[in-house]
Write a protein that holds these residues in place. Structure first.
Motif, PDB file in Angstrom:
ATOM      1  N   ASP A  10      39.157  39.408  43.392  1.00 43.60           N
ATOM      2  CA  ASP A  10      39.798  39.729  41.894  1.00 43.60           C
ATOM      3  C   ASP A  10      41.327  39.685  42.062  1.00 43.60           C
ATOM      4  O   ASP A  10      41.750  39.874  43.191  1.00 43.60           O
ATOM      5  N   TYR A  11      41.909  39.576  41.039  1.00 40.69           N
ATOM      6  CA  TYR A  11      43.454  39.623  40.943  1.00 40.69           C
ATOM      7  C   TYR A  11      43.876  39.974  39.569  1.00 40.69           C
ATOM      8  O   TYR A  11      43.101  40.151  38.746  1.00 40.69           O
ATOM      9  N   ASP A  12      45.135  40.656  39.619  1.00 45.10           N
ATOM     10  CA  ASP A  12      45.726  40.913  38.391  1.00 45.10           C
ATOM     11  C   ASP A  12      47.196  40.552  38.339  1.00 45.10           C
ATOM     12  O   ASP A  12      47.820  40.019  39.555  1.00 45.10           O
TER      13      ASP A  12
ATOM     14  N   GLN B  33      37.118  38.624  32.525  1.00 38.39           N
ATOM     15  CA  GLN B  33      38.460  38.452  32.337  1.00 38.39           C
ATOM     16  C   GLN B  33      38.918  39.501  31.333  1.00 38.39           C
ATOM     17  O   GLN B  33      38.002  39.792  30.341  1.00 38.39           O
ATOM     18  N   HIS B  34      39.889  40.237  31.576  1.00 40.19           N
ATOM     19  CA  HIS B  34      40.672  40.967  30.467  1.00 40.19           C
ATOM     20  C   HIS B  34      41.995  40.704  30.495  1.00 40.19           C
ATOM     21  O   HIS B  34      42.899  40.361  31.359  1.00 40.19           O
TER      22      HIS B  34
ATOM     23  N   TYR C 159      51.983  38.499  40.726  1.00 38.12           N
ATOM     24  CA  TYR C 159      50.504  38.726  41.238  1.00 38.12           C
ATOM     25  C   TYR C 159      50.118  39.677  42.155  1.00 38.12           C
ATOM     26  O   TYR C 159      51.059  40.284  43.031  1.00 38.12           O
ATOM     27  N   SER C 160      48.814  40.289  42.172  1.00 39.68           N
ATOM     28  CA  SER C 160      48.284  40.942  43.190  1.00 39.68           C
ATOM     29  C   SER C 160      47.880  40.422  44.585  1.00 39.68           C
ATOM     30  O   SER C 160      48.064  40.913  45.612  1.00 39.68           O
TER      31      SER C 160
ATOM     32  N   TYR D 134      49.289  41.059  30.275  1.00 41.99           N
ATOM     33  CA  TYR D 134      48.833  41.408  31.633  1.00 41.99           C
ATOM     34  C   TYR D 134      47.175  40.966  31.528  1.00 41.99           C
ATOM     35  O   TYR D 134      46.465  40.985  30.535  1.00 41.99           O
ATOM     36  N   ARG D 135      46.796  40.451  32.613  1.00 40.62           N
ATOM     37  CA  ARG D 135      45.641  39.721  32.852  1.00 40.62           C
ATOM     38  C   ARG D 135      44.799  40.174  34.174  1.00 40.62           C
ATOM     39  O   ARG D 135      45.691  40.297  35.126  1.00 40.62           O
ATOM     40  N   ASP D 136      43.605  40.368  34.055  1.00 41.83           N
ATOM     41  CA  ASP D 136      42.745  40.835  35.229  1.00 41.83           C
ATOM     42  C   ASP D 136      41.554  39.841  35.244  1.00 41.83           C
ATOM     43  O   ASP D 136      40.607  39.742  34.415  1.00 41.83           O
ATOM     44  N   GLU D 137      41.441  39.258  36.518  1.00 38.66           N
ATOM     45  CA  GLU D 137      40.400  38.278  36.551  1.00 38.66           C
ATOM     46  C   GLU D 137      39.508  38.576  37.830  1.00 38.66           C
ATOM     47  O   GLU D 137      40.079  39.233  38.953  1.00 38.66           O
ATOM     48  N   SER D 138      38.216  38.614  37.745  1.00 39.23           N
ATOM     49  CA  SER D 138      37.343  38.888  38.816  1.00 39.23           C
ATOM     50  C   SER D 138      36.084  38.002  38.851  1.00 39.23           C
ATOM     51  O   SER D 138      35.656  37.464  37.909  1.00 39.23           O
TER      52      SER D 138
END
Length: 938
Positions: free
Chosen positions: A575-577, A506-507, A604-605, A533-537
């Motif tokens: 993943d998505y951001d 997570q970022h 969302y992506s 802003y959040r990036d999850e994988s």
């Protein structure tokens, strides 16, 4: 028992060590630093129901800074939460004697079953969730409860989900935990459908603190040990605090408790000797000359011998073995008089071991093609003659195995090793009349699941054939004919320890500014504006031995698992951001009425953009009575597992609507469209109806949506007394669920010819027999919950000491669920996981140097199934139960505090809860996330 040791200060209220004001750069006492107005405490705790399942806080105990979860706008002296909020502070957690914060949280009546992953064999087979402790507000699922640490999102502990593992949060640094029960997506974003749990860690801590705790049950098992050391200090230009803690929990097995001596029944709801698996260590066999039968306890073959039953429950873990290590802390650097740089970090490692009953095998012509998660299914085993002489591998021998359990190999075990690293840094400070924070956060969770002694099916086929085994290097013959004949040494050849890995990353980059916006009716409106802003994988990589392959026996093209009982169809990687903007505005409409607005926009992506809104009001009727209300929308976006998980397989039963006759020859009505799939005289056997059920991710999913509302009144009766009464409702649509079972999917395909369903049904092209059905999650379910919550807190100050009484009562009005667009709506209120009435209340007496008290937790009567036939489901009704805990302690010296407690002093035994409840799992006899399985606990 726990021991609290602090240096450099006296702890008159059993609280924390000295604190300091870093803005003034000067050390100050806890009493000088904190507010000591009991009126403000009571007001903030409408801010406050205090503590279910734990000791109540003193009326004069208040927080270093009053924060009201549910708004990012800092609270003022007159603020009261517009949502029902409960607080577990440091003292409450300490006095409760709990090993983990999750133990205290999950006893609160606002929370539902948050049973740790891996407590059933189904969750173990799906993998990687064993050992996690999550939060399930209003019993609508942990996925719909948002967990924050210091107001910021925390990386999910259960891979592929956003569900936070509370095991990874350091108890030694917890200052308090705020529990808001009400939708908060308009303030905090997605996942806050049922509420928010905000863990506030200690700040401005000076001194050292050592806590030592040990506990065990009255059965001399389930031992728990915990040690934590916390140290904080100031230095030139900054301050720091860090904590190291270790805890260990010993296992409790089913055989250790009376209620789990026998398997549970999905029909009767009872646990008794008549239940159990028909696959037994003696084995079940067929013989063309002697007749079907089995081996008796003396090792003799007996025709027509009833196989009896094997009790699985005694082998299974009621409480898993856990070892946990955390190292965590934060440091602040004072950049100037108005700003500081902060750094937070946490390292957590948890190792959980879970045990299950011995493996079994089923031998028939279907072979690997019908393999599922329940057990092994093999091609026909070698046959033997009556005197034990092995014959050729065909159906003409005297004796052939149908099924057998491998008791000689012992219980199965899996271990999950989970490591979490979390790092956050940022700058916060003040600017003119506003305050701001800018931050970056990184979270990383690595999980390894080891399945010990996982049997390789091809090697096992070799080992049970004496001739083939003798010709194979390293093979030890595995004799499955008889009781106790299976050589345990053969396990070394047929089994391996298999490791599977997963990773979540997570970022988060965000910031907000809050302050006074403009003058409004003689007062100042306050605001919050922010970006995030959040990036999850996530990646799940099962061991290669657990990946399905083409059936090597039949060559049919069917994918089957050849090792163990867990079968995966590939790796999960997704993943998505999401980019988000949010804001709040609080308007002082009059001196006695505040109106608040909130909005949250997310792009969302993976799914469509989402917009959530909220509105709330706070009305002062008199100096003793306030009204509060809130309403708004909430969402939950599908997680990585729901979107990207590859297909997995399990054995399911179906009845083909195109079957023309029963096995007894009776004519069956058939669906109108069957000619599209099979011939006119289609008649599969019952054996063929045990098929492969396939589940997996669905990239076409959209977000769940909800409308939430609360309405309440807060009575501040005196400076040391308050009562709050709130109504809440949550109404969800587009709920993600396995809305269609394998049977539903098959029937809809045949009945409607809709490609949405027919694409998920596979038939054998030659015979027309259904070989597999894929069930996927869709946005078709509906779910709603409503209820009433009462909280109170009162303190009597006397010359002898202070007596405090507090509690929370919840009444569930309804919990409706409709699993798809054509299904009948059902109300789950009154079911064991939706108990209608719950009460937690605590009474505590304290003097300057000692304290004592008790806590009582009441769970109303319930049923296992709301649809059960009472003439059959004799164990459906579960009586009400009361758990009573005692606690006490004293200040032995200025630096030493000693306490002790007894939980469940009445030694109340867990009621039997079987797979009649939702008809899931097998052999289950309790619901450990709801009831106490330990018994009396010291």
């Amino acid at each position: 028992m726990f021991v609290n040791l602090c240096d450099n200060r006296v702890c008159p209220h059993f609280m924390q060590c000295k604190q300091f004001d870093h803005h003034n750069r000067g050390e100050m006492s806890l009493k000088d630093k904190q507010w000591f107005s009991t009126r403000k405490t009571a007001m903030a705790m409408a801010v406050a129901s205090i503590v279910s399942g734990a000791a109540a806080q003193d009326a004069d105990v208040v927080f270093e800074q009053i924060e009201i979860t549910g708004s990012r706008i800092p609270a003022t002296d007159n603020d009261v939460s517009v949502h029902p909020v409960s607080v577990l502070n440091e003292e409450s957690l300490r006095l409760s004697g709990v090993l983990l914060a999750s133990e205290a949280l999950n006893q609160m009546p606002q929370l539902g079953d948050a049973q740790e992953g891996g407590s059933s064999i189904n969750s173990l087979n799906s993998g990687f969730g064993v050992g996690t402790q999550t939060v399930n507000l209003r019993n609508m699922g942990a996925k719909r409860t948002l967990v924050l640490v210091n107001g910021r999102r925390h990386v999910g502990g259960d891979v592929g989900t956003a569900s936070v593992d509370l095991n990874s949060i350091p108890m030694g640094l917890v200052d308090r935990i705020e529990v808001l029960t009400g939708g908060a997506s308009a303030v905090y974003g997605a996942d806050a459908v049922t509420g928010v749990v905000n863990v506030i860690l200690k700040e401005e801590f000076v001194g050292s603190e050592l806590n030592v705790r040990t506990a065990q049950t009255s059965e001399s098992d389930g031992e728990e040990t915990a040690l934590s050391f916390t140290k904080g200090s100031i230095f030139e230009g900054g301050d720091y605090v860090f904590s190291v803690e270790y805890s260990a929990q010993e296992p409790i097995l089913g055989r250790d408790r009376d209620f789990s001596q026998f398997d549970g029944s999905a029909l009767t709801g009872l646990s008794d000797p008549g239940n159990g698996s028909t696959v037994v260590p003696n084995g079940s066999y067929v013989s063309p000359t002697l007749g079907n039968g089995g081996f008796d306890d003396s090792g003799n073959y007996v025709a027509n011998l009833t196989p009896g039953s094997f009790q699985r429950a005694p082998f299974r873990s009621l409480q898993n073995e856990n070892d946990r290590l955390l190292v965590s802390g934060h440091i602040n650097f004072y950049l100037n008089e108005t700003a500081e740089l902060f750094v937070e970090s946490t390292y957590s490692n948890t190792v959980t071991t879970v045990q299950f009953d011995p493996q079994f095998a089923i031998f028939n012509d279907a072979g690997f093609a019908s393999s599922g998660t329940a057990g092994f299914r093999f091609p026909t085993a070698p046959t033997v003659s009556v005197d034990g002489t092995t014959t050729q591998k065909d159906l003409d021998g005297d004796l052939r195995a149908v099924s057998r359990r491998f008791l000689e190999y012992g219980a199965r075990e899996s271990e999950v090793d989970r490591t979490l690293v979390r790092f956050a840094t940022g700058i916060n400070g003040s600017l003119n009349n506003s305050e701001y924070e800018i931050y970056y956060q990184y979270g990383h969770v690595d999980t390894t699941q080891t399945d010990f002694n996982t049997i390789d099916k091809l090697r096992f086929i070799t080992a049970i054939d004496p001739g083939a085994c003798a010709a194979t290097s390293g093979c030890i013959f595995a004799d499955i004919y008889g009781l106790g004949t299976l050589d345990p040494a053969s396990l070394a050849y047929v089994a391996d320890d298999l490791e599977s890995d997963s990773e979540s990353i997570q970022h988060v980059l965000g910031g907000f500014i809050t302050g006074e916006a403009f003058a409004f009716r003689g007062d100042m409106a306050r605001y919050v504006l922010g970006l995030e802003y959040r990036d999850e994988s996530a990646t799940i990589k099962p061991n290669d031995g657990l990946i399905a392959v083409e059936d090597p026996i039949t060559g049919s093209g069917n994918l089957v698992g050849l090792t163990g009982t867990r079968t995966f169809f590939g790796d999960t990687k997704g993943d998505y951001d999401v980019a988000e903007v949010f804001g709040e505005l609080k308007l002082p409409v009059t001196e006695s009425f505040d109106l608040g607005f909130s909005a949250y926009f997310s792009e969302y992506s993976t799914v469509d953009s989402e917009f959530n809104y909220g509105v709330n009001g706070n009305l002062i009727l008199t100096d003793k009575v306030r009204l509060r209300a809130s309403a708004g929308s909430a969402t939950r976006a599908p997680n990585i597992g729901e979107l990207f998980t590859p297909d997995t397989v399990a054995t399911v039963g179906i009845a083909d609507p195109c079957d023309t006759a029963t096995d007894a020859g009776e004519t069956l009505p058939t669906a109108a469209n069957c000619s599209q799939f099979v011939g006119d005289n289609f008649n599969p056997s019952d054996l063929d109806q045990q098929i492969r059920g396939v589940t997996g991710g669905n990239k076409e999913l959209d977000s769940e949506t909800a409308i939430t509302a609360t309405l309440g009144v807060v009575f501040t009766l005196s400076e040391s007394s308050f009562v709050s009464l709130d109504y809440f409702t949550i109404d969800m649509e587009d709920v993600l669920a396995d809305a269609f079972s394998a049977q539903d999917t098959l029937e809809r395909c045949v009945g409607t010819l809709n490609s949405t369903f027919c694409r998920n049904v596979t038939r054998d092209p030659a015979t027309g027999i259904v070989t597999s059905v894929r069930s996927e999650q869709v946005n078709l379910a509906e779910e709603a919950v409503s209820g009433i919550e009462l909280a109170f807190n009162h303190t009597w100050a006397t010359s002898a000491g202070d007596l405090n009484w507090s509690g929370i009562y919840t009444h569930l009005l309804e919990h409706t669920r409709k699993v798809n667009d054509t299904a009948k709506e059902e109300d789950l209120a009154g079911r064991v996981d939706n108990i209608e009435n719950k009460i937690n209340t605590s009474l505590k007496f304290s003097r300057e140097s000692w304290y004592a008290g008790l806590t009582m937790r009441y769970l109303d009567s319930a049923v296992q199934s709301i649809n059960a036939d009472p003439s059959v489901a004799l164990g459906n009704k579960i009586d009400s139960i009361v758990y009573t805990d005692l606690f006490g302690g004293f200040q032995a010296t200025d630096q030493l505090q000693i306490g002790a407690g007894i939980e469940n002093i009445g030694d109340e035994e867990s009621p039997v809860v079987t797979q009649l409840f939702e008809n899931t799992g097998s052999a289950d006899t309790t619901a450990s996330g709801i009831y106490d399985i330990r018994g009396r606990f010291f």
